[in-house]
Design a protein around this motif. Sequence first.
Motif, PDB file in Angstrom:
ATOM      1  N   TYR A  91       0.830  -1.357  -0.038  1.00  0.00           N
ATOM      2  CA  TYR A  91      -0.042   0.198  -0.192  1.00  0.00           C
ATOM      3  C   TYR A  91       0.925   1.215   0.194  1.00  0.00           C
ATOM      4  O   TYR A  91       1.918   1.293   0.656  1.00  0.00           O
ATOM      5  N   LYS A  94     -10.433   6.781  -5.572  1.00  0.00           N
ATOM      6  CA  LYS A  94     -12.002   6.549  -5.197  1.00  0.00           C
ATOM      7  C   LYS A  94     -12.719   7.813  -6.154  1.00  0.00           C
ATOM      8  O   LYS A  94     -13.724   7.336  -6.600  1.00  0.00           O
ATOM      9  N   GLN A  97      -5.088   6.330  -2.412  1.00  0.00           N
ATOM     10  CA  GLN A  97      -6.257   7.043  -2.305  1.00  0.00           C
ATOM     11  C   GLN A  97      -6.934   7.705  -3.091  1.00  0.00           C
ATOM     12  O   GLN A  97      -8.078   8.097  -3.020  1.00  0.00           O
TER      13      GLN A  97
HETATM   14  N1  ARG Z   1      -7.933   6.593   3.383  1.00  0.00           N
HETATM   15  C1  ARG Z   1      -6.797   5.661   2.904  1.00  0.00           C
HETATM   16  C2  ARG Z   1      -7.372   5.354   1.282  1.00  0.00           C
HETATM   17  O1  ARG Z   1      -8.299   5.528   0.899  1.00  0.00           O
HETATM   18  C3  ARG Z   1      -7.122   4.457   3.827  1.00  0.00           C
HETATM   19  C4  ARG Z   1      -6.083   3.420   4.007  1.00  0.00           C
HETATM   20  C5  ARG Z   1      -5.142   4.334   4.714  1.00  0.00           C
HETATM   21  N2  ARG Z   1      -3.888   3.485   4.838  1.00  0.00           N
HETATM   22  C6  ARG Z   1      -2.637   3.914   5.572  1.00  0.00           C
HETATM   23  N3  ARG Z   1      -1.832   3.035   5.743  1.00  0.00           N
HETATM   24  N4  ARG Z   1      -2.677   5.322   5.436  1.00  0.00           N
HETATM   25  O2  ARG Z   1      -6.223   4.831   0.991  1.00  0.00           O
END
Ligand code: ARG
Length: 461
Positions: free
Chosen positions: A318, A326, A323
């Motif tokens: 990740y 979306k 983000q």
């Molecule tokens: N708001 C984040 C997104 O949409 C959620 C995941 C965030 N994870 C992290 N390790 N910062 O991707």
Amino acid sequence: ISNEMWGGRFASGPAAIMEEINASIDFDKRLYGEDIDGSKAHATMLGAQKIISAEDAALICDGLETIRGEIAGGKFAFSRQREDIHMNVEARLAELIGPAAGRLHTARSRNDQVAVDFRLHVKSALGALAEALEAFIAALLDKADAHAGTVMPGFTHLQVAQPVTFGHHCLAYVEMASRDLSRCRDALTRLDECPLGAAALAGTGFPIDRHATAAALGFREPTRNSLDSVSDRDFALEFLSIAAICATHLSRLAEEIVIWATPQFGFIRLSDAFSTGSSIMPQKRNPDAAELVRAKPGRINGALISLLTVMKGLPLTYSKDMQEDKEQVFDAIDSLSLALAAATGMVRDMTVNVEAMRRAAGHGYATATDLADWLVREAGLPFREAHHVTGRAVASAEAQGVGLEELPFEALHAIDPRITKDVYSVLGVDASVESRTSFGGTAPDNVRAQIAYWRERLGEA
Ligand code: ARG
């Protein structure tokens, strides 16, 4: 403490601009239903596995339902400091139920949480798209049925080519929409794996039951690799690809509608419900809805390219870049569902000017190929020679300002003595479409058979 989730390691809070660039709550609040479903499935599983107590699990689930009600009722105070939907919900849960809320995030990370939320959202978007496509196809089939024998000019290069039927033309869009539909179903089978339980990236040492959460959330099975689970956005890219192709189909129909509705063509009349007037020119009936459907690929193709570009070159697993997935997908969902609904409404409501279509089919020497085919079939000419002879006939008709079937027999006979009076039987537009009986051809009986085929197939689905 500088942050209620991770303040332990930090001495001070974020810069204002950090908060602004980081927060996603303004758009990811749209995922609240999926977030609550995912959290309830997770908490229930944690309770069943005795990772948390049954009482805490029940408390958490009740609290989450309270939050669902607050958000649905517009009574929830979303906070940018709480960054995203996941932390907004969890922080509110703590306000509602106290310390038990802190146990919800056991064996979970926002990385698998957002992956499952977003998958659930795209899954239901694909389901809704499939339903909207079925309605679109039904509208097209009804029009095709009413106009299986309505003759219109078929075009290549937007030049009159050969007569076809309007029903056949409608069925061409049924083919496109049904491919879109099968792409939805196909994508749904690949998407149907649940990433919840991958945790941050490596899985977890807690004895979680991923098969149970997958089943509770309606997925076929859990994903098999924790790294891929939190990195993968293929399902979103596939949705956007499907959406882009579908929007492209709709835009082609929209363009045809714009052309057909011009006074010059006059093939169709859009209903008042799908036309707009002009503030200055009283005679106008503008096809604004069709033009907007034509324009939607601008946004949807943009969304696809945007997410492909975001994902390109991202190392596993990740990264916050993701983000940015979306807003693009949400916008594509909304744009496409509007475009499909408008296209369906326009098709359903449009009035077809059978006479204008027929007249146009008779202009432009649309049956020239029929004459050439007759020369091959009845007089034994090679097709190339028949093409030349027909070309001379067209030139002669053009010089006299008449249609092919209005050329006097002497004129035809002078062009080639092998032409007999029988040729007139193939020069009319009805005879032309009726002769196109090859499989997939435009003959009205073929069109009716295809409509029956689609009605049966869609009934099955
Ligand atoms: N708001 C984040 C997104 O949409 C959620 C995941 C965030 N994870 C992290 N390790 N910062 O991707």
